[in-house]
Write a protein that holds these residues in place. Structure first.
Motif, short mmCIF file in Angstrom:
data_model
loop_
_atom_site.label_atom_id
_atom_site.label_comp_id
_atom_site.label_asym_id
_atom_site.label_seq_id
_atom_site.Cartn_x
_atom_site.Cartn_y
_atom_site.Cartn_z
N TYR A 7 -46.97 -47.45 -10.44
CA TYR A 7 -46.98 -46.99 -11.66
C TYR A 7 -48.29 -46.72 -12.25
O TYR A 7 -48.63 -46.45 -13.63
CB TYR A 7 -46.27 -48.16 -12.41
N LEU A 31 -49.54 -44.84 -15.68
CA LEU A 31 -48.47 -44.88 -16.74
C LEU A 31 -49.05 -45.71 -18.13
O LEU A 31 -49.74 -46.76 -17.90
CB LEU A 31 -47.36 -45.49 -16.58
N THR A 32 -48.61 -45.14 -19.22
CA THR A 32 -49.24 -45.84 -20.44
C THR A 32 -48.28 -47.13 -20.68
O THR A 32 -47.13 -46.99 -20.07
CB THR A 32 -49.33 -44.96 -21.44
N GLU A 50 -45.01 -45.31 -22.01
CA GLU A 50 -44.09 -45.00 -20.69
C GLU A 50 -43.56 -46.09 -19.99
O GLU A 50 -42.19 -45.83 -19.61
CB GLU A 50 -44.94 -44.16 -19.70
N SER A 52 -40.54 -47.18 -21.85
CA SER A 52 -39.56 -46.40 -21.92
C SER A 52 -38.87 -46.51 -20.60
O SER A 52 -37.49 -46.36 -20.35
CB SER A 52 -40.06 -45.08 -21.94
N PHE A 70 -36.68 -40.75 -14.14
CA PHE A 70 -37.88 -40.83 -14.88
C PHE A 70 -39.09 -40.36 -13.86
O PHE A 70 -40.22 -39.59 -14.68
CB PHE A 70 -38.31 -42.27 -14.93
N GLU A 100 -39.44 -36.60 -14.69
CA GLU A 100 -40.46 -36.55 -15.99
C GLU A 100 -41.85 -37.06 -15.94
O GLU A 100 -42.69 -36.48 -16.68
CB GLU A 100 -39.43 -37.11 -17.37
N ASN A 101 -42.10 -37.75 -15.11
CA ASN A 101 -43.61 -38.40 -15.31
C ASN A 101 -44.03 -38.67 -14.07
O ASN A 101 -43.63 -39.44 -13.03
CB ASN A 101 -43.54 -39.77 -15.89
N GLU A 102 -44.94 -37.75 -13.37
CA GLU A 102 -45.59 -37.67 -12.08
C GLU A 102 -46.32 -38.84 -11.85
O GLU A 102 -46.70 -39.15 -10.55
CB GLU A 102 -46.42 -36.50 -12.03
N ASN A 103 -46.68 -39.90 -12.86
CA ASN A 103 -47.44 -41.08 -12.38
C ASN A 103 -46.67 -42.11 -11.79
O ASN A 103 -47.21 -43.05 -11.08
CB ASN A 103 -48.12 -41.37 -13.67
#
Length: 168
Positions: free
Chosen positions: A28, A31-32, A35, A38, A96, A99-102
Protein backbone atom coordinates in the motif's frame (compact mmCIF):
# COMPACT_ATOMS: atom_id res chain seq x y z
CA UNK A 1 2.53 -1.68 21.22
CA UNK A 2 3.43 -3.56 24.38
CA UNK A 3 4.53 -7.18 24.30
CA UNK A 4 1.20 -8.45 25.65
CA UNK A 5 -0.70 -6.37 23.08
CA UNK A 6 1.42 -7.88 20.31
CA UNK A 7 0.78 -11.41 21.63
CA UNK A 8 -2.96 -10.72 21.80
CA UNK A 9 -2.94 -9.29 18.27
CA UNK A 10 -1.12 -12.34 16.88
CA UNK A 11 -3.42 -14.74 18.73
CA UNK A 12 -6.62 -12.97 17.60
CA UNK A 13 -5.39 -12.56 14.02
CA UNK A 14 -4.37 -16.24 13.87
CA UNK A 15 -7.77 -17.32 15.17
CA UNK A 16 -9.54 -15.13 12.60
CA UNK A 17 -7.40 -16.52 9.75
CA UNK A 18 -8.09 -20.13 10.73
CA UNK A 19 -11.79 -19.46 10.09
CA UNK A 20 -11.22 -17.90 6.64
CA UNK A 21 -10.69 -19.45 3.20
CA UNK A 22 -8.98 -16.58 1.37
CA UNK A 23 -6.16 -14.15 2.13
CA UNK A 24 -4.80 -11.50 -0.24
CA UNK A 25 -1.55 -9.59 0.37
CA UNK A 26 -0.84 -6.19 -1.19
CA UNK A 27 1.62 -3.29 -0.91
CA UNK A 28 0.00 0.00 0.00
CA UNK A 29 3.05 2.32 -0.22
CA UNK A 30 2.06 5.73 -1.54
CA UNK A 31 -1.60 5.57 -0.53
CA UNK A 32 -2.90 8.52 1.46
CA UNK A 33 -4.92 8.08 4.63
CA UNK A 34 -8.14 8.95 2.79
CA UNK A 35 -7.34 6.40 0.05
CA UNK A 36 -6.72 3.69 2.65
CA UNK A 37 -10.02 4.63 4.33
CA UNK A 38 -11.77 4.36 0.98
CA UNK A 39 -10.15 0.96 0.41
CA UNK A 40 -11.24 -0.22 3.86
CA UNK A 41 -14.86 0.79 3.11
CA UNK A 42 -14.79 -0.97 -0.27
CA UNK A 43 -13.36 -4.16 1.25
CA UNK A 44 -15.79 -4.03 4.18
CA UNK A 45 -18.75 -3.67 1.79
CA UNK A 46 -17.65 -6.97 0.19
CA UNK A 47 -17.96 -8.72 3.59
CA UNK A 48 -14.18 -8.92 3.92
CA UNK A 49 -11.67 -7.62 6.43
CA UNK A 50 -8.75 -5.33 5.58
CA UNK A 51 -5.76 -4.95 7.91
CA UNK A 52 -2.41 -3.22 7.91
CA UNK A 53 -0.06 -5.00 10.29
CA UNK A 54 3.62 -5.20 11.04
CA UNK A 55 5.20 -7.90 8.91
CA UNK A 56 6.75 -9.72 11.88
CA UNK A 57 3.35 -9.93 13.60
CA UNK A 58 1.57 -10.99 10.40
CA UNK A 59 4.17 -13.72 9.79
CA UNK A 60 3.60 -15.06 13.29
CA UNK A 61 -0.17 -14.90 12.83
CA UNK A 62 -0.20 -16.96 9.62
CA UNK A 63 1.66 -19.85 11.28
CA UNK A 64 -0.49 -23.00 11.52
CA UNK A 65 -3.03 -21.65 9.01
CA UNK A 66 -3.71 -22.32 5.33
CA UNK A 67 -1.77 -19.16 4.52
CA UNK A 68 1.76 -20.08 5.64
CA UNK A 69 2.78 -20.24 1.98
CA UNK A 70 2.45 -16.43 1.78
CA UNK A 71 5.18 -15.84 4.37
CA UNK A 72 7.63 -14.61 1.72
CA UNK A 73 5.29 -11.79 0.63
CA UNK A 74 5.48 -9.92 3.94
CA UNK A 75 8.26 -7.51 2.98
CA UNK A 76 7.75 -3.76 2.96
CA UNK A 77 4.47 -1.93 3.65
CA UNK A 78 2.01 -4.81 3.33
CA UNK A 79 -1.70 -5.05 3.97
CA UNK A 80 -4.02 -8.04 3.95
CA UNK A 81 -7.63 -8.62 3.04
CA UNK A 82 -9.31 -11.88 4.04
CA UNK A 83 -12.72 -13.53 3.95
CA UNK A 84 -14.61 -16.69 3.07
CA UNK A 85 -15.67 -15.25 -0.30
CA UNK A 86 -12.61 -15.03 -2.55
CA UNK A 87 -14.57 -13.56 -5.45
CA UNK A 88 -15.91 -10.47 -3.69
CA UNK A 89 -12.64 -9.82 -1.86
CA UNK A 90 -10.63 -10.11 -5.08
CA UNK A 91 -13.13 -7.92 -6.92
CA UNK A 92 -12.90 -5.15 -4.28
CA UNK A 93 -9.09 -5.13 -4.21
CA UNK A 94 -8.58 -5.49 -7.98
CA UNK A 95 -11.12 -2.72 -8.70
CA UNK A 96 -9.38 -0.41 -6.24
CA UNK A 97 -5.96 -1.27 -7.69
CA UNK A 98 -7.25 -0.34 -11.18
CA UNK A 99 -8.27 3.08 -9.86
CA UNK A 100 -5.11 3.60 -7.80
CA UNK A 101 -1.74 2.42 -9.06
CA UNK A 102 -0.13 2.71 -5.60
CA UNK A 103 -1.87 -0.46 -4.43
CA UNK A 104 0.15 -3.42 -5.71
CA UNK A 105 -1.31 -6.91 -5.33
CA UNK A 106 1.47 -9.30 -4.33
CA UNK A 107 -0.41 -12.59 -4.13
CA UNK A 108 -3.10 -14.56 -2.40
CA UNK A 109 -3.91 -17.97 -1.02
CA UNK A 110 -7.17 -19.87 -1.18
CA UNK A 111 -7.59 -22.98 0.96
CA UNK A 112 -3.83 -23.49 1.13
CA UNK A 113 -3.14 -22.96 -2.59
CA UNK A 114 -1.07 -19.93 -3.56
CA UNK A 115 -2.64 -17.85 -6.33
CA UNK A 116 -0.85 -15.77 -8.96
CA UNK A 117 -1.86 -12.26 -9.96
CA UNK A 118 -3.61 -13.63 -13.07
CA UNK A 119 -5.60 -16.09 -10.96
CA UNK A 120 -6.61 -13.28 -8.60
CA UNK A 121 -7.77 -11.16 -11.55
CA UNK A 122 -9.70 -14.14 -12.90
CA UNK A 123 -11.42 -14.56 -9.53
CA UNK A 124 -12.31 -10.86 -9.59
CA UNK A 125 -13.94 -11.27 -13.01
CA UNK A 126 -16.33 -13.99 -11.80
CA UNK A 127 -19.87 -13.09 -10.75
CA UNK A 128 -20.49 -12.84 -7.02
CA UNK A 129 -22.10 -15.64 -5.02
CA UNK A 130 -25.34 -13.66 -4.77
CA UNK A 131 -25.47 -13.27 -8.55
CA UNK A 132 -24.81 -16.98 -9.06
CA UNK A 133 -27.52 -17.92 -6.55
CA UNK A 134 -30.00 -15.62 -8.30
CA UNK A 135 -29.18 -17.21 -11.67
CA UNK A 136 -29.66 -20.73 -10.28
CA UNK A 137 -33.00 -19.79 -8.72
CA UNK A 138 -34.05 -18.21 -12.04
CA UNK A 139 -33.10 -21.34 -13.97
CA UNK A 140 -34.96 -23.59 -11.54
CA UNK A 141 -38.13 -21.48 -11.61
CA UNK A 142 -38.00 -21.18 -15.43
CA UNK A 143 -37.82 -24.97 -15.73
CA UNK A 144 -40.78 -25.40 -13.40
CA UNK A 145 -42.77 -22.78 -15.31
CA UNK A 146 -42.00 -24.62 -18.56
CA UNK A 147 -43.27 -27.91 -17.14
CA UNK A 148 -46.48 -26.32 -15.85
CA UNK A 149 -47.10 -24.56 -19.19
CA UNK A 150 -46.55 -27.81 -21.10
CA UNK A 151 -48.94 -29.74 -18.86
CA UNK A 152 -51.60 -27.03 -19.11
CA UNK A 153 -51.26 -26.87 -22.90
CA UNK A 154 -51.74 -30.64 -23.24
CA UNK A 155 -54.84 -30.56 -21.04
CA UNK A 156 -56.29 -27.65 -23.03
CA UNK A 157 -55.68 -29.47 -26.31
CA UNK A 158 -57.31 -32.63 -24.96
CA UNK A 159 -60.40 -30.69 -23.86
CA UNK A 160 -60.68 -29.01 -27.28
CA UNK A 161 -60.50 -32.37 -29.05
CA UNK A 162 -63.18 -33.84 -26.77
CA UNK A 163 -65.41 -30.73 -27.25
CA UNK A 164 -65.00 -30.90 -31.04
CA UNK A 165 -65.89 -34.63 -31.08
CA UNK A 166 -68.84 -34.01 -28.76
CA UNK A 167 -70.18 -31.20 -30.98
CA UNK A 168 -69.83 -33.32 -34.12
Amino acid sequence: MQRTEKQDFVKNFNTALKEKEFLLVAHYKGLTVSEISSLRKKVKSSNSIFKVAKNTLAKRAIKDTNFENLDKLFIGPTSVAYSNDPVSTSKAIVDFAKENENLKILGASMSGKELSLNEIKHLASLPSMETLRAKIVGLLSATQRGIVTTLQANQSNLIRVVNNKFKS
